[in-house]
Design an enzyme around this catalytic site. Structure first.
Site, PDB file in Angstrom:
ATOM      1  N   CYS A   9     -22.434 -60.114 -50.422  1.00  0.00           N
ATOM      2  CA  CYS A   9     -22.802 -60.429 -52.166  1.00  0.00           C
ATOM      3  C   CYS A   9     -23.039 -58.661 -52.658  1.00  0.00           C
ATOM      4  O   CYS A   9     -22.897 -58.311 -53.605  1.00  0.00           O
ATOM      5  CB  CYS A   9     -24.153 -61.414 -52.644  1.00  0.00           C
ATOM      6  SG  CYS A   9     -22.781 -63.046 -51.921  1.00  0.00           S
ATOM      7  N   HIS A  21     -30.537 -59.148 -59.086  1.00  0.00           N
ATOM      8  CA  HIS A  21     -29.338 -60.299 -58.122  1.00  0.00           C
ATOM      9  C   HIS A  21     -28.720 -61.421 -59.184  1.00  0.00           C
ATOM     10  O   HIS A  21     -27.897 -61.896 -59.086  1.00  0.00           O
ATOM     11  CB  HIS A  21     -29.769 -59.968 -56.463  1.00  0.00           C
ATOM     12  CG  HIS A  21     -28.624 -60.107 -56.325  1.00  0.00           C
ATOM     13  ND1 HIS A  21     -27.335 -60.597 -55.987  1.00  0.00           N
ATOM     14  CD2 HIS A  21     -28.568 -61.620 -55.192  1.00  0.00           C
ATOM     15  CE1 HIS A  21     -26.494 -61.395 -55.043  1.00  0.00           C
ATOM     16  NE2 HIS A  21     -27.085 -61.695 -54.574  1.00  0.00           N
ATOM     17  N   GLU A  55     -36.823 -62.378 -55.172  1.00  0.00           N
ATOM     18  CA  GLU A  55     -36.341 -60.655 -56.270  1.00  0.00           C
ATOM     19  C   GLU A  55     -37.561 -60.455 -57.476  1.00  0.00           C
ATOM     20  O   GLU A  55     -37.943 -59.103 -57.224  1.00  0.00           O
ATOM     21  CB  GLU A  55     -34.691 -60.950 -57.230  1.00  0.00           C
ATOM     22  CG  GLU A  55     -34.380 -59.627 -57.306  1.00  0.00           C
ATOM     23  CD  GLU A  55     -33.064 -59.836 -58.240  1.00  0.00           C
ATOM     24  OE1 GLU A  55     -32.357 -59.485 -58.901  1.00  0.00           O
ATOM     25  OE2 GLU A  55     -32.493 -61.163 -57.858  1.00  0.00           O
ATOM     26  N   LYS A 110     -24.865 -63.314 -63.913  1.00  0.00           N
ATOM     27  CA  LYS A 110     -24.533 -64.776 -62.706  1.00  0.00           C
ATOM     28  C   LYS A 110     -24.044 -65.888 -63.603  1.00  0.00           C
ATOM     29  O   LYS A 110     -23.199 -66.701 -63.621  1.00  0.00           O
ATOM     30  CB  LYS A 110     -24.549 -64.284 -61.914  1.00  0.00           C
ATOM     31  CG  LYS A 110     -23.997 -63.931 -60.799  1.00  0.00           C
ATOM     32  CD  LYS A 110     -24.878 -63.468 -59.700  1.00  0.00           C
ATOM     33  CE  LYS A 110     -25.033 -62.838 -58.141  1.00  0.00           C
ATOM     34  NZ  LYS A 110     -25.717 -61.735 -58.541  1.00  0.00           N
ATOM     35  N   HIS A 168     -20.998 -66.482 -59.169  1.00  0.00           N
ATOM     36  CA  HIS A 168     -21.775 -64.694 -59.017  1.00  0.00           C
ATOM     37  C   HIS A 168     -19.612 -64.429 -57.524  1.00  0.00           C
ATOM     38  O   HIS A 168     -19.159 -65.424 -57.439  1.00  0.00           O
ATOM     39  CB  HIS A 168     -22.270 -66.292 -57.616  1.00  0.00           C
ATOM     40  CG  HIS A 168     -22.677 -64.683 -56.123  1.00  0.00           C
ATOM     41  ND1 HIS A 168     -22.108 -63.826 -56.279  1.00  0.00           N
ATOM     42  CD2 HIS A 168     -23.767 -64.858 -55.881  1.00  0.00           C
ATOM     43  CE1 HIS A 168     -23.123 -63.041 -55.206  1.00  0.00           C
ATOM     44  NE2 HIS A 168     -23.453 -63.369 -54.930  1.00  0.00           N
ATOM     45  N   PHE A 203     -26.366 -61.929 -48.193  1.00  0.00           N
ATOM     46  CA  PHE A 203     -26.097 -62.423 -46.789  1.00  0.00           C
ATOM     47  C   PHE A 203     -26.776 -61.556 -45.752  1.00  0.00           C
ATOM     48  O   PHE A 203     -25.466 -60.400 -45.624  1.00  0.00           O
ATOM     49  CB  PHE A 203     -25.746 -63.791 -46.887  1.00  0.00           C
ATOM     50  CG  PHE A 203     -25.480 -65.301 -47.209  1.00  0.00           C
ATOM     51  CD1 PHE A 203     -26.776 -65.167 -47.977  1.00  0.00           C
ATOM     52  CD2 PHE A 203     -24.635 -65.494 -47.124  1.00  0.00           C
ATOM     53  CE1 PHE A 203     -27.291 -66.123 -48.432  1.00  0.00           C
ATOM     54  CE2 PHE A 203     -24.695 -66.966 -47.598  1.00  0.00           C
ATOM     55  CZ  PHE A 203     -26.064 -67.840 -48.274  1.00  0.00           C
TER      56      PHE A 203
END
Length: 402
Positions: free
Chosen positions: A162, A294, A305, A326, A331, A390
């Site tokens: 991502c 994010h 976050e 998003k 996403h 990830f």
């Protein structure tokens, strides 16, 4: 070191097939997430996504090109054309040698893989098209952009889940700043909204079945999207000399690794990337007015976050606006940071902060100004764009007004 600016931008995503349409949707807080229109959707538990609608590949590409271009490559080429046209630049002679392309993707030609695994395993075919490998490889999009626009300098693809787009744009920024290149076409793309792509993500149990609601206490997961965002990054002096319109300045970039868990985010790792981007850009915390988060809509990401932003910005966190687009386009995995950078440019140029839509109920662990549901007019001169992946891979880009 040299200054780096953005002189062109392009996109195709669930909100629109170009930048003006996308930004209009962001200003209006419009949602591009809806029912998926893909093969075997009835076999999926998750049936929604930020799918590019009203798209016909035959409108844009001929039969031979379609045989070579996976959907993610098609999106990249369309966005790249917009960006290069806006920049008003032609790559020839010495400039071609000093210009390149670096793009991010996670799944690459996943649609092509899905179609051909189905043909071999489900339909029992023993042969596939001879162009399958060059169609599905992750570097296909970057290679086709380089060939189409005569970009003979550094050209490659980054895959960091991502954070792929932010890592790619950060590399482009550093190559120009260091003098390795004068112009770089950069960004990212993704098209994982096929049966295999969605089914794999279902297995993680992080997907919402109804909506993406980042930072809201009622959130229940992320929603996948697809599309591309592409930019022209350019040496400032080169851009000024040719009379280019400068959209924003790329002020800084930082990366970090959590080195802790393959899927669970670390507040400390994210904070180090955010602080690093501020330091690289020579920005004080108080200089930043907006952070494009994010903001996936998963509890683990949102809380980590928000905690990282609060730690880095201290008391200024209460004055900071932070939103997740998003919630509108989904996403885009490896392509997400590139589409989200458009919201950062809009904040700097137009004074419009894109909202976090779908926000229903405050979460005490996300007690920041997340610009809920409605866009806001505000003058900002410096912004950040966060991307956390990830594998614990973090990449943060800082922009300032031109």
């Amino acid at each position: 070191m040299r200054r780096v600016v953005i002189t062109g931008s392009g996109t195709i995503n669930a909100l629109g097939h170009d930048v003006p349409t996308t930004l209009e949707a962001m200003r209006e807080g419009r949602c591009g997430i809806g029912p998926l229109d893909i093969r075997d959707v009835d076999r999926l538990a998750v049936k929604i996504g930020g799918q590019v609608r009203d798209y016909d590949e035959q409108t844009h590409f001929n039969r031979q090109q379609i045989s070579l271009y996976d959907r993610f490559t098609q999106f990249t080429l369309l966005a790249a054309k917009q960006a290069i046209d806006e920049a008003g630049i032609t790559f020839s002679g010495d400039l071609a040698d000093r210009s390149g392309v670096v793009l991010g993707t996670s799944g690459g030609g996943l649609n092509t893989q899905d179609e051909n695994y189905r043909a071999v395993y489900e339909e029992g075919k023993n042969r596939v098209h001879p162009f399958i490998v060059p169609k599905l490889m992750n570097n296909a999009a970057a290679s086709h952009v380089s060939m189409q626009y005569n970009l003979r300098g550094p050209s490659f693809t980054l895959a960091t889940a991502c954070a792929s787009s932010n890592h790619a744009m950060g590399q482009a920024f550093m190559m120009i700043r260091s003098g390795m290149a004068d112009v770089m076409v950069t960004g990212g793309s993704e098209s994982m909204l096929c049966f295999g792509g969605v089914k794999a993500w279902e297995g993680l149990r992080v997907m919402s079945k109804d909506a993406c609601r980042p930072f809201s206490a009622t959130r229940n997961g992320m929603v996948q999207g697809e599309g591309a965002g592409v930019f022209v990054f350019e040496d400032y002096d080169h851009a000024v000399k040719r009379g280019a319109t400068i959209l924003a300045e790329v002020a800084g970039f930082a990366m970090s690794s959590d080195a802790s868990d393959i899927v669970t985010p670390s507040k400390q790792g994210a904070a180090r990337a955010i602080a690093g981007a501020l330091k690289d850009a020579k920005l004080n915390r108080e200089d930043v007015g907006y952070v494009n988060a994010h903001g996936t809509g998963t509890a683990a990401n949102d809380k980590a976050e928000c905690a990282a932003v609060a730690d880095v910005f201290g008391a200024h966190a209460d004055n900071l606006m932070m939103s997740s687009t998003k919630s509108m386009h989904g996403h885009l995995i490896g392509g997400t940071g590139a589409v989200e950078l458009l919201a950062c440019v809009m904040a700097l140029r137009d004074g419009i902060i894109a909202p976090t839509i779908g926000y229903e109920e405050a979460d005490p662990e996300c007690a920041l100004d997340v610009v809920p549901n409605v866009a806001r007019e505000a003058k900002v001169t410096a912004v950040l764009s966060n991307a956390f992946a990830f594998g614990g891979l973090n990449a943060v880009i800082a922009l300032r007004s031109a």
